[in-house]
Scaffold this motif. Structure first.
Motif, short mmCIF file in Angstrom:
data_model
loop_
_atom_site.label_atom_id
_atom_site.label_comp_id
_atom_site.label_asym_id
_atom_site.label_seq_id
_atom_site.Cartn_x
_atom_site.Cartn_y
_atom_site.Cartn_z
N ASP A 66 -7.58 15.55 7.13
CA ASP A 66 -6.35 16.01 7.77
C ASP A 66 -5.19 15.04 7.59
O ASP A 66 -4.25 15.02 8.39
N GLN A 116 -5.38 22.89 2.31
CA GLN A 116 -4.93 22.68 3.68
C GLN A 116 -3.55 22.04 3.67
O GLN A 116 -3.30 21.12 2.89
N SER A 156 -6.06 30.56 7.91
CA SER A 156 -6.23 30.37 9.36
C SER A 156 -5.34 29.21 9.79
O SER A 156 -4.86 28.43 8.96
N LYS A 179 -5.23 22.41 16.77
CA LYS A 179 -5.63 21.02 17.02
C LYS A 179 -4.89 20.05 16.12
O LYS A 179 -4.38 19.02 16.58
N SER A 197 -5.02 25.98 12.67
CA SER A 197 -5.70 25.14 13.65
C SER A 197 -4.66 24.48 14.57
O SER A 197 -3.91 23.60 14.12
N GLU A 249 -0.66 30.98 18.01
CA GLU A 249 -0.65 30.60 16.61
C GLU A 249 0.67 31.03 15.99
O GLU A 249 1.10 32.17 16.15
#
Length: 274
Positions: free
Chosen positions: A127, A107, A87, A91, A89, A25
């Motif tokens: 997203d 986000q 956090s 993905k 992600s 990350e």
């Protein structure tokens, strides 16, 4: 040689994988203090963000502080100080900043990084980019190697309690505010900064050329009043502060800078509260 049970092997395998993922990350990309310099809106959009950041424009000139322990802090003059969790992600290569409540999240994806500057694209729940971009740059305005004024440990006094507080708890809250102001001016002195700002102090102190005072109780700023449970606790806290302020504290003469005089008085007030 010790043989582990199969179930333990699985546990350790998942732990190892989690460790590898966490190492991958890009914490180092985001764990700084950033200032939002400009909001770039490509087309009319409707963005659901924090309850206190409902419109993209309210993120303008705010400070975003990300810590390695996944704590995120947002400070903005009009919106105040807030603590969230962040956090990442892998993905969708996106960061999520979230707080209490289903709608209190933001986000974004870092689409470009050049030195101390970066561009964040705000994403929707699917997203996808919303057309809102944040142009940001790293800053150490509120920190140095000795201190980080945006850290939650320095700002616990800001948050309104869920109940009326005892005299000792009120004293602790008032002390926390005064201690923050002391630390702020100490930071200014260490940096030899030629200016200071009062909104982040969130205090009833008044700063003059050659003096320092406290706002009248009937004119206390809302940002300070909102730190307490109710008006009764505000009144008690005000008396605690003024009592500590009035104990034979004199503003020093012939100081090189106003901040030196402020510090002497503020440190005396903090001492009286201890």
């Amino acid at each position: 040689m010790i043989k582990l049970p199969f179930c333990l092997k699985i546990v350790f395998l998942f732990a190892a994988l989690a460790g590898l993922l966490s190492c991958r990350e890009p914490d180092s990309e985001i764990t700084h203090c950033w200032k939002v310099n400009r909001i770039q809106i490509e087309e009319p959009v409707q963005m659901a963000a924090f309850p206190d950041f409902r419109e993209p424009q309210t993120l303008d000139n705010c400070f975003l502080r990300f810590y390695p322990n996944q704590t995120a802090v947002i400070w903005q003059k009009e919106q105040g100080y807030s603590v969230y969790q962040w956090s990442y992600s892998p993905k969708n290569e996106a960061y999520l900043v979230s707080g209490p409540g289903a709608q209190s999240s933001l986000q974004f994806r870092m689409v470009r990084r050049e030195g101390e500057s970066a561009k964040l694209a705000v994403l929707n729940d699917a997203d996808r980019e919303t057309g809102v971009n944040l142009l940001i740059s790293t800053t150490r305005l509120y920190e140095d190697d000795e201190m980080d004024l945006l850290h939650p440990d320095m700002n616990a006094w800001r948050f309104r309690p869920a109940r009326r507080e005892s005299p000792k708890e009120l004293e602790k809250r008032v002390w926390g505010m005064v201690n923050f102001v002391v630390n702020y001016f100490e930071l200014i002195e260490r940096k030899d900064q030629r200016y200071f700002e009062t909104p982040i102090l969130q205090s009833p102190f008044r700063f003059y050329s050659g003096g320092i005072g406290i706002t009248r109780e009937e004119a206390l700023p809302d940002v300070w009043v909102n730190c307490f449970y109710d008006k009764e606790d505000v009144h008690k806290a005000y008396l605690i502060l003024t009592d500590a302020f009035d104990k034979d504290i004199e503003y020093p003469k012939d100081t090189r800078k106003h901040t030196e005089g402020y510090l002497k008085v503020l440190k005396a007030v903090r001492f009286n509260l201890e």
